[in-house]
Design an enzyme around this catalytic site. Structure first.
Site, PDB file in Angstrom:
ATOM      1  N   LYS A  23       0.829  -1.212   0.000  1.00 43.02           N
ATOM      2  CA  LYS A  23       0.000   0.000   0.000  1.00 43.02           C
ATOM      3  C   LYS A  23       0.864   1.263   0.000  1.00 43.02           C
ATOM      4  O   LYS A  23       0.612   2.197  -0.754  1.00 43.02           O
ATOM      5  CB  LYS A  23      -0.930   0.029   1.231  1.00 43.02           C
ATOM      6  CG  LYS A  23      -1.868  -1.161   1.343  1.00 43.02           C
ATOM      7  CD  LYS A  23      -2.824  -1.017   2.510  1.00 43.02           C
ATOM      8  CE  LYS A  23      -2.173  -0.935   3.875  1.00 43.02           C
ATOM      9  NZ  LYS A  23      -1.556  -2.188   4.349  1.00 43.02           N
ATOM     10  N   ARG A  98      -9.632   0.703   8.546  1.00 42.29           N
ATOM     11  CA  ARG A  98      -9.177  -0.623   8.952  1.00 42.29           C
ATOM     12  C   ARG A  98     -10.227  -1.367   9.759  1.00 42.29           C
ATOM     13  O   ARG A  98      -9.985  -2.504  10.166  1.00 42.29           O
ATOM     14  CB  ARG A  98      -7.937  -0.467   9.832  1.00 42.29           C
ATOM     15  CG  ARG A  98      -6.623  -0.748   9.161  1.00 42.29           C
ATOM     16  CD  ARG A  98      -5.540  -0.428  10.176  1.00 42.29           C
ATOM     17  NE  ARG A  98      -4.337  -1.169   9.988  1.00 42.29           N
ATOM     18  CZ  ARG A  98      -3.249  -0.688   9.393  1.00 42.29           C
ATOM     19  NH1 ARG A  98      -3.246   0.515   8.877  1.00 42.29           N
ATOM     20  NH2 ARG A  98      -2.171  -1.420   9.322  1.00 42.29           N
ATOM     21  N   ARG A 136      12.530  -5.773   5.391  1.00 43.29           N
ATOM     22  CA  ARG A 136      12.362  -4.340   5.116  1.00 43.29           C
ATOM     23  C   ARG A 136      13.262  -3.519   6.042  1.00 43.29           C
ATOM     24  O   ARG A 136      13.416  -3.825   7.207  1.00 43.29           O
ATOM     25  CB  ARG A 136      10.891  -3.990   5.358  1.00 43.29           C
ATOM     26  CG  ARG A 136      10.526  -2.593   4.995  1.00 43.29           C
ATOM     27  CD  ARG A 136       9.056  -2.466   4.766  1.00 43.29           C
ATOM     28  NE  ARG A 136       8.282  -2.406   6.003  1.00 43.29           N
ATOM     29  CZ  ARG A 136       7.010  -2.041   6.043  1.00 43.29           C
ATOM     30  NH1 ARG A 136       6.362  -1.747   4.936  1.00 43.29           N
ATOM     31  NH2 ARG A 136       6.366  -2.010   7.189  1.00 43.29           N
ATOM     32  N   ARG A 169      11.772  -1.398  10.962  1.00 47.42           N
ATOM     33  CA  ARG A 169      10.724  -0.690  11.692  1.00 47.42           C
ATOM     34  C   ARG A 169      10.425  -1.491  12.956  1.00 47.42           C
ATOM     35  O   ARG A 169      10.518  -2.717  12.943  1.00 47.42           O
ATOM     36  CB  ARG A 169       9.482  -0.598  10.793  1.00 47.42           C
ATOM     37  CG  ARG A 169       8.822   0.751  10.833  1.00 47.42           C
ATOM     38  CD  ARG A 169       7.755   0.869   9.789  1.00 47.42           C
ATOM     39  NE  ARG A 169       6.528   0.161  10.178  1.00 47.42           N
ATOM     40  CZ  ARG A 169       5.412   0.166   9.456  1.00 47.42           C
ATOM     41  NH1 ARG A 169       5.372   0.833   8.315  1.00 47.42           N
ATOM     42  NH2 ARG A 169       4.346  -0.484   9.849  1.00 47.42           N
ATOM     43  N   ARG A 180      -0.052  -8.382  13.457  1.00 43.09           N
ATOM     44  CA  ARG A 180      -0.672  -7.421  12.527  1.00 43.09           C
ATOM     45  C   ARG A 180      -1.542  -8.154  11.502  1.00 43.09           C
ATOM     46  O   ARG A 180      -2.625  -7.696  11.147  1.00 43.09           O
ATOM     47  CB  ARG A 180       0.415  -6.589  11.835  1.00 43.09           C
ATOM     48  CG  ARG A 180       1.021  -5.545  12.769  1.00 43.09           C
ATOM     49  CD  ARG A 180       2.415  -5.126  12.339  1.00 43.09           C
ATOM     50  NE  ARG A 180       2.479  -4.439  11.079  1.00 43.09           N
ATOM     51  CZ  ARG A 180       3.588  -4.359  10.333  1.00 43.09           C
ATOM     52  NH1 ARG A 180       4.710  -4.941  10.728  1.00 43.09           N
ATOM     53  NH2 ARG A 180       3.572  -3.702   9.210  1.00 43.09           N
TER      54      ARG A 180
HETATM   55  P1  ADP Z   1       0.997  -1.755   8.020  1.00 43.13           P
HETATM   56  O1  ADP Z   1      -0.129  -1.569   7.040  1.00 43.13           O
HETATM   57  O2  ADP Z   1       2.218  -2.301   7.363  1.00 43.13           O
HETATM   58  O3  ADP Z   1       0.610  -2.528   9.265  1.00 43.13           O
HETATM   59  P2  ADP Z   1       0.820   1.026   8.921  1.00 43.13           P
HETATM   60  O4  ADP Z   1       1.928   2.012   8.912  1.00 43.13           O
HETATM   61  O5  ADP Z   1      -0.365   1.291   8.053  1.00 43.13           O
HETATM   62  O6  ADP Z   1       1.496  -0.363   8.587  1.00 43.13           O
HETATM   63  O7  ADP Z   1       0.250   0.861  10.417  1.00 43.13           O
HETATM   64  C1  ADP Z   1       1.113   0.649  11.522  1.00 43.13           C
HETATM   65  C2  ADP Z   1       0.279   0.552  12.808  1.00 43.13           C
HETATM   66  O8  ADP Z   1      -0.408   1.805  13.039  1.00 43.13           O
HETATM   67  C3  ADP Z   1      -0.828  -0.490  12.831  1.00 43.13           C
HETATM   68  O9  ADP Z   1      -0.325  -1.771  13.184  1.00 43.13           O
HETATM   69  C4  ADP Z   1      -1.753   0.089  13.908  1.00 43.13           C
HETATM   70  O10 ADP Z   1      -1.216  -0.115  15.203  1.00 43.13           O
HETATM   71  C5  ADP Z   1      -1.690   1.586  13.633  1.00 43.13           C
HETATM   72  N1  ADP Z   1      -2.716   2.044  12.660  1.00 43.13           N
HETATM   73  C6  ADP Z   1      -2.479   2.585  11.428  1.00 43.13           C
HETATM   74  N2  ADP Z   1      -3.621   2.885  10.806  1.00 43.13           N
HETATM   75  C7  ADP Z   1      -4.623   2.540  11.653  1.00 43.13           C
HETATM   76  C8  ADP Z   1      -6.043   2.586  11.579  1.00 43.13           C
HETATM   77  N3  ADP Z   1      -6.671   3.043  10.485  1.00 43.13           N
HETATM   78  N4  ADP Z   1      -6.762   2.138  12.642  1.00 43.13           N
HETATM   79  C9  ADP Z   1      -6.151   1.663  13.749  1.00 43.13           C
HETATM   80  N5  ADP Z   1      -4.823   1.574  13.882  1.00 43.13           N
HETATM   81  C10 ADP Z   1      -4.051   2.009  12.850  1.00 43.13           C
END
Ligand code: ADP
Length: 247
Positions: A23, A98, A136, A169, A180
């Site tokens: 993404k 999400r 990564r 990360r 996750r």
């Molecule tokens: P990835 O898609 O690789 O898990 P992101 O950078 O999108 O990485 O998200 C990292 C973390 O940030 C998630 O595991 C969660 O803890 C939090 N997060 C991000 N976006 C949301 C969301 N829309 N709702 C709830 N938590 C979120």
């Protein structure tokens, strides 16, 4: 050039898929190509964590363990962000919504803001995801992403752009990746059906079958067929090859 003239609804490109499905990579390519902002809730939360402010303190532990933060918090962050003038001609959402609650709130925001949503579902096998994410590496200074296998830096462990030492990360350790993916299965995957029932277009794309640039072209072609972007934007020579691609 922006993706859209202001006379018709602005595209809201919702990049959907499990962690590590690409993404962020697609969001960056599309941002360069379509000239609309990339809104990543994960990046917004990490900015608060780095700043050490109240939101950062509240969410640091959740991100570290791979759990989702509260719907109210991310809904407010996104609502404030898309009200900014640079979002008038369109947005690219990465990592939001999400949960079904977030999707419902987003669709309301879309109607109020004259956005037309399209969901791009990037599908990638989970074992490939684990391999992608454990390999990564990120520059702590400029945020550029690398992959030890598919997109290594010129000098091992060093950012090509600013020479900083690359780091994984915090949440790219295997047990956290598995958590996750678990959160994705339980809370996020059902959002796809919600979108389908709400009659928002959902485009399925194989997120591992082609190069990031080719996947971006497929996404753009779908957006043209949906009438969300003009065909002339896709017909011109792709500047995506010049855009910074991430693994
Ligand atoms: P990835 O898609 O690789 O898990 P992101 O950078 O999108 O990485 O998200 C990292 C973390 O940030 C998630 O595991 C969660 O803890 C939090 N997060 C991000 N976006 C949301 C969301 N829309 N709702 C709830 N938590 C979120």
């Amino acid at each position: 050039m922006s993706a859209q003239k202001t006379s018709r609804p602005a595209p809201a490109i919702i990049l959907f898929g499990s962690p590590g499905s690409g993404k962020g990579t697609q969001a960056e390519l599309l941002r360069h190509y379509l000239k609309v902002p990339h809104i990543s809730t994960g990046d917004m939360l990490r900015t608060h964590i780095d700043a050490g402010d109240d939101i950062g303190e509240l969410t640091r532990g959740l991100l570290k363990s791979g759990k989702l933060v509260s719907d109210d918090l991310v809904n407010h962050l996104v609502e404030a962000r898309i009200a900014e003038p640079d979002c008038d001609s369109g947005i690219i959402l990465d990592g939001y919504p999400r949960t079904v609650n977030q999707a419902a709130v987003l669709l309301e925001m879309m109607q109020r803001g004259r956005f037309k949503p399209a969901v791009i579902h990037l599908m990638v096998d989970y074992e490939k995801i684990v391999a992608r994410l454990t390999g990564r590496r990120q520059c702590p200074d400029c945020g550029t992403l690398y992959s030890v296998t598919t997109h290594p830096p010129q000098v091992t462990g060093v950012c090509d752009l600013d020479g900083a030492t690359l780091v994984p990360r915090d949440d790219d350790r295997e047990p956290v990746i598995r958590e996750r993916l678990n959160q994705y299965d339980m809370q996020t995957r059902p959002v796809l059906n919600y979108f389908r029932q709400a009659r928002a277009p959902v485009i399925e794309i194989d997120g591992a079958a082609a190069s990031p640039q080719k996947i971006m072209r497929q996404i753009c072609d779908s957006l043209v067929s949906l009438g969300l972007i003009e065909a002339s934007i896709v017909a011109r020579d792709s500047p995506a090859s010049k855009a910074s691609s991430t693994p």
